[in-house]
Design an enzyme around this catalytic site. Structure first.
Site, mmCIF file in Angstrom:
data_model
loop_
_atom_site.group_PDB
_atom_site.id
_atom_site.type_symbol
_atom_site.label_atom_id
_atom_site.label_comp_id
_atom_site.label_asym_id
_atom_site.label_seq_id
_atom_site.Cartn_x
_atom_site.Cartn_y
_atom_site.Cartn_z
ATOM 1 N N ARG A 106 14.965 -27.754 -9.936
ATOM 2 C CA ARG A 106 14.636 -29.030 -9.293
ATOM 3 C C ARG A 106 15.116 -30.152 -10.186
ATOM 4 O O ARG A 106 14.806 -30.152 -11.387
ATOM 5 C CB ARG A 106 13.119 -29.141 -9.089
ATOM 6 N N TYR B 220 8.553 -40.812 -10.586
ATOM 7 C CA TYR B 220 7.904 -39.515 -10.409
ATOM 8 C C TYR B 220 8.808 -38.380 -10.931
ATOM 9 O O TYR B 220 10.008 -38.341 -10.612
ATOM 10 C CB TYR B 220 7.584 -39.241 -8.919
ATOM 11 N N ASP C 251 12.722 -33.562 -5.090
ATOM 12 C CA ASP C 251 11.421 -33.922 -4.509
ATOM 13 C C ASP C 251 11.372 -35.435 -4.303
ATOM 14 O O ASP C 251 11.411 -36.195 -5.276
ATOM 15 C CB ASP C 251 10.317 -33.466 -5.477
ATOM 16 N N HIS D 232 8.782 -36.837 -2.958
ATOM 17 C CA HIS D 232 7.370 -37.115 -3.227
ATOM 18 C C HIS D 232 6.748 -38.108 -2.246
ATOM 19 O O HIS D 232 6.082 -39.071 -2.645
ATOM 20 C CB HIS D 232 7.189 -37.576 -4.679
ATOM 21 N N GLU E 216 12.404 -32.091 -0.725
ATOM 22 C CA GLU E 216 10.952 -31.901 -0.572
ATOM 23 C C GLU E 216 10.238 -33.203 -0.244
ATOM 24 O O GLU E 216 10.572 -34.262 -0.790
ATOM 25 C CB GLU E 216 10.433 -31.337 -1.898
ATOM 26 N N GLU F 259 2.647 -29.523 0.173
ATOM 27 C CA GLU F 259 1.836 -29.231 -1.017
ATOM 28 C C GLU F 259 0.463 -29.889 -0.957
ATOM 29 O O GLU F 259 -0.457 -29.445 -1.623
ATOM 30 C CB GLU F 259 2.575 -29.631 -2.303
ATOM 31 N N ARG G 61 4.845 -25.464 1.969
ATOM 32 C CA ARG G 61 4.614 -25.527 0.523
ATOM 33 C C ARG G 61 3.156 -25.419 0.093
ATOM 34 O O ARG G 61 2.835 -25.729 -1.050
ATOM 35 C CB ARG G 61 5.169 -26.867 0.009
ATOM 36 N N GLU H 90 7.706 -21.973 -7.322
ATOM 37 C CA GLU H 90 7.877 -23.072 -8.269
ATOM 38 C C GLU H 90 7.222 -22.661 -9.588
ATOM 39 O O GLU H 90 6.076 -22.218 -9.604
ATOM 40 C CB GLU H 90 7.209 -24.351 -7.742
ATOM 41 N N TRP I 278 2.292 -42.796 -4.122
ATOM 42 C CA TRP I 278 2.799 -42.324 -5.414
ATOM 43 C C TRP I 278 3.539 -41.013 -5.210
ATOM 44 O O TRP I 278 3.091 -40.136 -4.515
ATOM 45 C CB TRP I 278 1.650 -42.083 -6.417
HETATM 46 O O1 KDG Z 1 -0.883 -33.055 -8.949
HETATM 47 C C1 KDG Z 1 0.310 -33.534 -8.402
HETATM 48 C C2 KDG Z 1 1.435 -32.572 -8.677
HETATM 49 O O2 KDG Z 1 1.003 -31.280 -8.372
HETATM 50 C C3 KDG Z 1 2.666 -32.875 -7.879
HETATM 51 O O3 KDG Z 1 3.068 -34.177 -8.134
HETATM 52 C C4 KDG Z 1 3.784 -31.899 -8.255
HETATM 53 O O4 KDG Z 1 5.070 -32.601 -6.380
HETATM 54 C C5 KDG Z 1 4.852 -31.781 -7.234
HETATM 55 C C6 KDG Z 1 5.684 -30.567 -7.256
HETATM 56 O O5 KDG Z 1 6.467 -30.412 -6.334
HETATM 57 O O6 KDG Z 1 5.536 -29.777 -8.185
HETATM 58 MG MG MG Z 2 6.285 -31.761 -4.793
#
Ligand code: KDG
Ligand code: MG
Length: 406
Positions: free
Chosen positions: A151, A163, A214, A216, A240, A266, A287, A343, A406
């Site tokens: 990643r 991030y 990602d 995010h 992602e 996630e 995820r 991951e 975020w």
């Molecule tokens: O607690 C937040 C994280 O788990 C996250 O930001 C990690 O997005 C993430 C990832 O894909 O590992």
């Molecule tokens: Mg993620």
């Protein structure tokens, strides 16, 4: 013949070996101990209270072998059900009960799930760099460790924090304290910069390395569509969390514009949040973390649904998914035909010492090991030497001061 075994104790353990973890320990009358992960990054105490005050008392006297019945009892028994706190607590119980069942049978959990469908589990890890040159070096270092998938997250000109990109060695988004750090986010700057970065990394790495990125949850649907299209030449394994996907319909718009594979989920806690995304094939990878979405029992159902629609299950595996949940995800991955990729962000060294695990990471592949149960033992005396300290994920504001994701 003696009757079934009974749960005689259910306790929560908070520890901070490098970062905070919440762990559930279930003990049976026959002396079998099962461990579950209940870590919800930045909201650990809410799950601890949910377990301690509400679920643990209900577990006492129950037959630990009745995993599915206990899942149904805890899920349907909460009139105010679903949500990350509830489902993480349910997930912790589920993991601990699978651990007990495996230990009682003398078998690793993957054997109870039907046995291995693969020899090992392909994994990706993270490479980051503020500058693209640094990022390419980080990609090379990951490749040298044997990973075939990585990643990539980079800095964005004009932003002090981004991030996925740390200032020191490694990256850990949660920071100690009771008030979250504030970051500034600029989507336009990100969209201008990131396609060039991914193109450079692809040119550097050659065609074979699987690249992931990602976003995010930060983009609107049309921004997501634009990014997907712009990243197509980089031939990503997945893009992602392009949108928060709270409104699954919008993914149709993204799909209409790009063939980049999408990974989402996630932060989801139940199968139902995935239903439309899967049945309309709006994503390629689901995820959900084994902890946050109700445990192995729930993720098995997710995998079956996803398989019908040719969607893969690729559970979340950052450092805040503890080594116990990592183990659980790996048992599931080894036994699940439509598992995609694991991951592996890695853990602070003390976490490996507190959570002594049978799982291994070798040549970019993971294996849960063959110890009975989940294969993770918790060193409680060592855990006590790392007391919990509040830590929170950051929040983000746009340049005009308004809040964003975020
Ligand atoms: O607690 C937040 C994280 O788990 C996250 O930001 C990690 O997005 C993430 C990832 O894909 O590992
Ligand atoms: Mg993620």
């Amino acid at each position: 013949m003696s009757g079934p075994d009974r749960i005689v104790a259910a306790e929560v353990l908070l520890t901070s070996p490098g970062r905070n973890y919440l762990t559930l320990k279930i003990t049976t009358a026959e002396g079998v101990t099962g461990w579950g992960d209940a870590t919800l990054n930045g909201r650990e105490l809410a799950v601890a209270a949910y377990l301690r005050e509400h679920l643990c008392p209900q577990l006492l006297g129950r037959d630990p072998a009745r995993i599915e019945d206990t899942w149904q009892y805890l899920y349907r028994g909460a009139y105010w059900r679903r949500g990350p706190v509830t489902m993480t607590a349910v997930g912790a119980v589920d993991l601990a009960l699978w651990d007990i069942k495996g230990k009682a049978a003398g078998l690793p959990v993957y054997q109870l799930l039907g046995g291995a469908v693969r020899d090992r589990v392909r994994a990706y890890t993270h490479a980051t760099g503020w500058e693209t040159g640094q990022l390419c070096d980080a990609v090379d270092a990951v490749r040298e460790r044997g990973f075939t998938a990585v990643r990539v997250q980079s800095g964005v000109p004009g932003l002090d924090s981004v991030y996925g990109v740390g200032r020191g060695p490694g990256y850990e988004p949660a920071a100690r304290g009771t008030v979250p750090a504030e970051e500034v986010w600029d989507t336009a700057a990100y969209l201008r910069h990131v396609p060039g970065v991914l193109a450079e990394v692809r040119a550097h790495a050659g065609p074979e390395l699987a690249l992931l990125h990602d976003a995010h949850h930060r983009l609107t649907p049309i921004e997501a569509a634009r990014l997907g299209k712009a990243l197509e030449p980089a031939d990503l394994y997945w893009l992602e969390d392009v949108t928060p996907a709270e409104n699954p319909d919008v993914l149709r718009r993204v799909r209409a514009h790009t063939t980049v594979p999408l990974a989402i989920g996630e932060v989801f806690s139940t199968l139902w949040e995935f239903q439309q995304l899967i049945t309309e094939q709006l994503i390629d990878h689901a995820r959900a973390a084994v902890t946050h979405a109700g445990g192995i029992s729930a993720l098995r159902r997710l995998a079956v649904l996803a398989d019908v629609w040719q969607v893969k299950v690729s559970p979340h595996g950052p450092s805040d998914v503890s080594p116990i949940a990592m183990a659980a995800g790996l048992h599931l991955a080894l036994a699940t035909p439509n598992h995609g990729i694991a991951e592996y962000m890695g853990y602070p060294e003390p976490a490996h010492e507190v959570f002594r695990h049978a799982w291994t990471c070798t040549d970019g592949h993971l294996h849960p090991g063959d110890a009975p149960g989940l294969g993770v033992d918790v060193d409680e005396a060592l855990a006590a030497r790392y007391p919990y300290e509040p830590a929170l994920l950051p929040v983000a504001r746009r340049r005009d001061g308004s809040m964003t994701d975020w």
